[in-house]
Design an enzyme around this catalytic site. Structure first.
Site: not given
Ligand SMILES: *[C@@H]1O[C@H](CO)[C@@H](O)[C@H](O)[C@H]1NC(C)=O
Ligand SMILES: *[C@@H]1O[C@H](CO)[C@@H](O)[C@H](O)[C@H]1NC(C)=O
Ligand SMILES: *[C@@H]1O[C@H](CO)[C@@H](O)[C@H](O)[C@H]1NC(C)=O
Ligand SMILES: *[C@@H]1O[C@H](CO)[C@@H](O)[C@H](O)[C@H]1NC(C)=O
Ligand SMILES: *[C@@H]1O[C@H](CO)[C@@H](O)[C@H](O)[C@H]1NC(C)=O
Ligand SMILES: *[C@@H]1O[C@H](CO)[C@@H](O)[C@H](O)[C@H]1NC(C)=O
Length: 491
Positions: A208, A175, A76
């Site tokens: 993440c 995300k 990322e």
């Protein structure tokens, strides 16, 4: 590569006829070149900067391909967009189409307008005959026919894409769980379930902070049976329980999947820790606080690592519920770890048996140290409540930690000199999702040094050369107690 899509479709073979039982995966920990967060460059400057990052990633892709990797994951924020604002991020973005359009950017670069980054990534994948995973920014125009359309007229998403060995865009994930301060991005309306099939198993994607929540992370495993998770991240290490390799390897172990974890590297921001994790191996991984260099981790994995899923095979509270938690000898106190207020007791003796409780969780510990080193202070703690200042997720934690001193347990130690002869830790968890973590001195993982019993005990394996121990933790996640997401904060 005899297993390409074209070969299969021409000969009417199915994937299973050339399925691979094992495959080689690479993850690259990248040192990103930083943009000036306050200045919006023109599009060409933005592209030049992204190309400098991609030049470095390209070296890693070529090396990984030469070493036989079937897939490489890059982190990322490796290409752009860290710390940028809503205003300064725009020149870096591309419109990334839904993979259903069946597009090989390398062969047809202008089909969806300006897309130099997608074009280059696609050619890198094709040229090296490798599945390539990368992360950058997707923009989607909107207007007032959509009530949620942001004032600046577009949605912007933190996006991970996958190109296959022919350079075709085969997956795109936006995300969902944005971390604090990621205000340049929008959250998609619903968590996206993105999976794709390969000759080496079924893959899922999340990014993440997503790893700490139920959707899409847990659903990909429990409902969609993915074999391997692609995990691009820019992870701030926070001991004692959420350092990158520590929590990410534990997630792979608990969920019974492979996890290809690729982090960016910036030691001054506390970012390092990437690995090729499988349920049984906990590595290989890379964690280096001392140099500022990128690093490639490559390893062979099983395509279907499905045998041991702790969340379905372990009854986490079985042992701890069977014992009496009154331990008259145990003196407890309230102590802060990170910022959560635990019930703690100090492990003053070289061996002992303790039970401690906090809210609805009781933790049980039976341990013996090889010798108690006076300079090492260890505590045993229990915590049942919301984690952190923002109270967005609920945890139950049983933990043994080395502290710098009783007063400074708030920041856990990173080195220790005390070795343990054995340990057994358990707790009355009321969730099947419990993540086991054992850390050695210098924040190293402890593969093959412990196991989980069906009755929920985390026990050391006998006769393993014990190394100085930093922490032993069972971290339960009570996803059903997490508060609903407040959409008004996010668009
Ligand atoms: C593909 O590989 C060839 C040979 O290594 C190289 O000359 C060419 O520049 C590469 N093309 C791209 C787009 O990376
Ligand atoms: C507004 O957006 C919708 C959906 O993207 C599109 O179909 C429509 O043409 C747009 N209208 C205008 C005036 O741009
Ligand atoms: C690490 O991040 C900081 C803050 O963004 C930046 O100033 C620094 O240049 C980065 N270090 C490296 C080695 O890239
Ligand atoms: C510890 O915290 C609990 C609340 O979690 C409180 O009821 C108790 O009084 C505290 N004990 C001490 C010794 O401060
Ligand atoms: C504690 O662990 C030791 C070593 O495994 C074992 O011999 C002993 O019976 C255990 N004690 C209790 C009370 O569980
Ligand atoms: C969501 O956040 C907004 C802005 O802080 C606040 O006014 C609102 O009460 C919150 N809604 C819920 C359901 O918590």
């Amino acid at each position: 590569m005899y297993c390409s899509d074209i070969f299969i479709s021409v000969l009417f073979f199915t994937y299973s006829s050339c399925a691979l039982d094992t495959f080689t995966a690479a993850v690259y920990e990248h040192v990103p070149l930083f943009q000036n967060p306050n200045q919006a460059p023109v599009q060409e400057e933005a592209l030049a900067l992204m190309n400098k990052n991609i030049d470095v990633l390209e070296q890693a892709v070529e090396t990984a391909a030469q070493k036989g990797a079937h897939i490489i994951v890059t982190p990322e924020y490796a290409i752009c967009c860290l710390d940028l604002s809503r205003e300064t991020v725009y020149p870096y973005l591309e419109d990334i189409p839904d993979p259903e359009v069946n597009w090989i950017p390398c062969s047809d670069p202008h089909r969806f307008g300006r897309a130099p980054v997608q074009n280059r990534l696609s050619c890198m994948a094709k040229n090296n005959s490798i599945y390539l995973v990368a992360n950058f920014g997707d923009k989607k125009l909107c207007n007032n026919s959509d009530n949620n359309c942001p004032e600046d007229g577009h949605y912007i998403y933190d996006t991970t894409v996958v190109f296959n060995t022919e350079g075709k865009l085969i997956a795109r994930y936006h995300k969902y769980h944005l971390f604090l301060g990621e205000t340049q991005f929008n959250r998609p309306k619903e968590p996206e379930i993105v999976t794709f099939d390969t000759p080496f198993g079924k893959f899922g994607i999340f990014i993440c902070y997503d790893i700490l929540f139920h959707d899409p992370a847990i659903t990909l495993v429990t409902q969609h049976n993915v074999d391997t998770v692609i995990f691009t991240t820019a992870w701030f290490n926070t001991l004692p329980h959420y350092s990158a390799v520590q929590f990410h390897s534990s997630w792979a172990m608990a969920m019974g999947t492979n996890l290809l974890s690729s982090n960016i590297h910036n030691t001054s921001m506390g970012m390092t820790g990437s690995g090729v994790f499988s349920p049984d191996e906990l590595g290989p991984y890379y964690y280096n606080k001392h140099t500022d260099e990128g690093h490639l981790v490559i390893s062979k994995l099983s395509s279907h690592p499905r045998k041991s899923k702790l969340f379905s095979s372990v009854k986490w509270d079985a042992y701890a519920s069977s014992i009496n938690h009154l331990s008259p000898g145990t003196k407890t106190f309230n102590g802060t770890i990170f910022i959560d207020s635990f019930t703690l007791t100090e492990l003053q003796d070289a061996q002992g048996i303790h039970s401690i409780c906090h809210n609805n969780l009781c933790c049980h510990l039976n341990y013996s140290m090889v010798e108690k080193r006076n300079e090492d202070v260890y505590v045993f703690g229990a915590y049942d409540g919301f984690h952190g200042p923002h109270k967005v997720f609920h945890v139950q934690v049983c933990t043994v930690l080395k502290c710098n001193s009783l007063e400074t347990c708030i920041n856990a130690a990173e080195t220790a000199s005390t070795r343990f002869e054995w340990f057994s830790l358990s707790g009355t968890f009321n969730t099947p999702y419990v993540f086991p973590e054992v850390l050695l001195s210098d924040v190293q993982l402890a593969p093959k040094m412990f196991r989980i019993l069906e009755d929920g005990r985390l026990v050391s394996l006998p006769d393993k050369a014990s190394k100085p121990l930093l922490s032993i933790t069972l971290l339960g996640r009570n996803y059903e107690k997490d508060p609903a997401i407040n959409m008004s904060l996010l668009t």
